[in-house]
Write a protein that holds these residues in place. Structure first.
Motif, PDB file in Angstrom:
ATOM      1  N   GLU A 264      -3.490   2.705  -8.580  1.00 39.54           N
ATOM      2  CA  GLU A 264      -2.196   3.050  -9.177  1.00 39.54           C
ATOM      3  C   GLU A 264      -1.260   3.729  -8.181  1.00 39.54           C
ATOM      4  O   GLU A 264      -0.044   3.789  -8.412  1.00 39.54           O
ATOM      5  N   LYS A 265      -1.803   4.267  -7.104  1.00 40.87           N
ATOM      6  CA  LYS A 265      -0.976   4.985  -6.129  1.00 40.87           C
ATOM      7  C   LYS A 265      -0.592   4.127  -4.918  1.00 40.87           C
ATOM      8  O   LYS A 265       0.175   4.571  -4.066  1.00 40.87           O
ATOM      9  N   GLN A 267       1.278   1.372  -4.482  1.00 37.91           N
ATOM     10  CA  GLN A 267       2.663   0.938  -4.313  1.00 37.91           C
ATOM     11  C   GLN A 267       3.540   2.056  -3.771  1.00 37.91           C
ATOM     12  O   GLN A 267       4.360   1.842  -2.856  1.00 37.91           O
ATOM     13  N   CYS A 268       3.363   3.255  -4.276  1.00 38.49           N
ATOM     14  CA  CYS A 268       4.150   4.396  -3.794  1.00 38.49           C
ATOM     15  C   CYS A 268       3.881   4.640  -2.308  1.00 38.49           C
ATOM     16  O   CYS A 268       4.810   4.930  -1.542  1.00 38.49           O
ATOM     17  N   VAL A 270       2.824   2.372  -0.016  1.00 35.59           N
ATOM     18  CA  VAL A 270       3.439   1.306   0.781  1.00 35.59           C
ATOM     19  C   VAL A 270       4.952   1.511   0.867  1.00 35.59           C
ATOM     20  O   VAL A 270       5.564   1.295   1.923  1.00 35.59           O
ATOM     21  N   ASN A 271       5.557   1.954  -0.222  1.00 35.76           N
ATOM     22  CA  ASN A 271       7.000   2.235  -0.208  1.00 35.76           C
ATOM     23  C   ASN A 271       7.341   3.311   0.824  1.00 35.76           C
ATOM     24  O   ASN A 271       8.308   3.177   1.588  1.00 35.76           O
ATOM     25  N   SER A 274       6.936   1.981   4.401  1.00 33.98           N
ATOM     26  CA  SER A 274       7.986   1.021   4.766  1.00 33.98           C
ATOM     27  C   SER A 274       9.275   1.722   5.151  1.00 33.98           C
ATOM     28  O   SER A 274      10.030   1.242   6.003  1.00 33.98           O
ATOM     29  N   GLU A 324      -2.209  -9.799  -4.491  1.00 34.28           N
ATOM     30  CA  GLU A 324      -2.025  -8.375  -4.749  1.00 34.28           C
ATOM     31  C   GLU A 324      -1.358  -7.685  -3.562  1.00 34.28           C
ATOM     32  O   GLU A 324      -0.431  -6.877  -3.738  1.00 34.28           O
ATOM     33  N   ASP A 327       2.297  -8.733  -3.234  1.00 33.64           N
ATOM     34  CA  ASP A 327       3.137  -8.052  -4.224  1.00 33.64           C
ATOM     35  C   ASP A 327       3.448  -6.623  -3.785  1.00 33.64           C
ATOM     36  O   ASP A 327       4.586  -6.153  -3.915  1.00 33.64           O
ATOM     37  N   LEU A 328       2.450  -5.909  -3.244  1.00 27.10           N
ATOM     38  CA  LEU A 328       2.671  -4.537  -2.786  1.00 27.10           C
ATOM     39  C   LEU A 328       3.730  -4.478  -1.690  1.00 27.10           C
ATOM     40  O   LEU A 328       4.638  -3.633  -1.723  1.00 27.10           O
ATOM     41  N   THR A 331       7.369  -5.923  -2.813  1.00 22.57           N
ATOM     42  CA  THR A 331       8.018  -4.957  -3.713  1.00 22.57           C
ATOM     43  C   THR A 331       8.633  -3.821  -2.912  1.00 22.57           C
ATOM     44  O   THR A 331       9.652  -3.239  -3.312  1.00 22.57           O
ATOM     45  N   ALA A 332       8.025  -3.501  -1.765  1.00 17.75           N
ATOM     46  CA  ALA A 332       8.560  -2.447  -0.885  1.00 17.75           C
ATOM     47  C   ALA A 332       9.696  -2.964  -0.002  1.00 17.75           C
ATOM     48  O   ALA A 332      10.202  -2.224   0.842  1.00 17.75           O
TER      49      ALA A 332
END
Length: 372
Positions: A264-265, A267-268, A270-271, A274, A324, A327-328, A331-332
């Motif tokens: 759950e953590k 994506q944050c 990777v953001n 980036s 997967e 997408d990560l 999305t970033a």
């Protein structure tokens, strides 16, 4: 006098094919091995079985809260002996040493002529749930056994705040090419980079969740503070500071790191990473793929959630699909350059055993700034 023999340039993965089953035990590994439908179905069945019983929520929370302690314990036990130095990186990720001559580090290129392939027959062995793609190194890092210089997050926060108050004054601010390795462990990636990339404008940052790992890097005889800066960092804490500003890095490298984080953590994280990249900068990743040997070897009662497990030593691991990861990164706001599955058949010739590994290798780039 004969000219010295030059070590052959190492082939990227995907170049050694098993076309004749009779040759199976002639090499330690075979590339791009096709799985039969039966093998895929068997792997799927094993995962369904070992994930049918999830750990209770209170136990899952305990592993999350104590994650740092488990990794500290891992490095206290293994120090720098669990993984080999990753000289194969420069073939798969030439971005780490753009000006490197292919014949450079000839001995290392020869030693790692088939990437994670080891000179001993223990390749692919699992210890406490860690199915290492690199076995214990022949040449141990030369550690200086002195008092640890622990760089805690609290001290780091104060230090980085002070640095950022100065105009552009931060570690590596004068460098022209900056690399950040996230999850540096004992330095099996950062030291090969420093040894191989002789660009005078290079500066390498490396960080780890574990203070023990950071101490191992900082106390290594190869550590050069004029070219490198190691620091403790909790990726899951978005208030945890980085020593460099946004849009300052050319490369961020993640080698079997993202899989250790609560899904759950991801994506944050990777953001955040980036945002550190310059326009045109890249994230390079290599990590565990779905149905890797390590996933199939887990027992019932070690599963935390879908494709996410806890090892016997308390550290955790996730097994990705290409989609997967795509997408990560997209999305970033990153662009796909590479997203490959490395299906590898490893062979223990001494024990006449076969081991099927599945890894994913990615390169994603931050779009270049639009031309005005």
């Amino acid at each position: 006098m004969a000219a010295p023999r030059q070590a052959p340039d190492r082939r990227p993965f995907g170049r050694r094919f098993l076309t004749d089953p009779a040759r199976l035990f002639q090499h330690n590994a075979w590339d791009n091995v096709e799985w039969s439908e039966e093998q895929e179905a068997s792997a799927r069945s094993k995962v369904q079985e070992n994930s049918s019983q999830l750990l209770p929520q209170d136990k899952q929370e305990e592993y999350e809260v104590n994650a740092k302690r488990y990794w500290d314990d891992f490095y206290k036990i293994h120090e720098n002996g669990f993984f080999k130095d990753r000289h194969w990186l420069f073939t798969e990720f030439p971005e780490l040493a753009p000006n490197r001559n292919p014949s450079q580090n000839g001995d290392s290129v020869h030693e790692f002529s088939n990437k994670e392939e080891s000179n001993n027959e223990g390749l692919g062995g699992c210890e406490n749930g860690h199915c290492s793609l690199e076995t214990r190194a022949e040449n141990q890092l030369n550690l200086i056994k002195n008092t640890p210089k622990i760089c805690t997050e609290e001290l780091a926060t104060q230090k980085y705040s002070e640095l950022n108050q100065s105009d552009g004054d931060y570690p590596g601010s004068s460098a022209s090419y900056r690399i950040l390795e996230v999850g540096c462990g004992a330095g099996n990636t950062v030291f090969p980079i420093l040894q191989t990339n002789n660009d005078p404008g290079l500066f390498v940052y490396c960080c780890d969740f574990s203070t023990t790992a950071v101490d191992l890097v900082q106390n290594n005889a190869e550590y050069d503070s004029s070219r490198c800066f190691v620091f403790v960092h909790d990726l899951c804490n978005d208030q945890s500071p980085f020593p460099m500003p946004d849009e300052s890095l050319d490369v961020v490298i993640l080698i079997f790191v993202l899989s250790a984080i609560l899904p759950e953590k991801m994506q944050c994280i990777v953001n955040r990473l980036s945002r550190l990249l310059k326009p045109g900068g890249m994230i390079l990743l290599r990590d565990y793929g779905r149905y890797d040997l390590a996933q199939l070897r887990f027992k019932k009662g070690q599963c935390l959630s879908d494709n996410f497990y806890v090892r016997g030593d308390g550290t955790r691991v996730y097994f990705f699909t290409q989609d997967e990861l795509d997408d990560l990164f997209t999305t970033a706001g990153l662009e796909k350059i590479q997203n490959l599955v490395d299906r590898r058949l490893q062979v223990n010739r001494g024990k006449q055993m076969t081991m099927y590994r599945v890894w994913i290798q990615c390169k994603y780039r931050k779009p270049a700034a639009p031309q005005l």
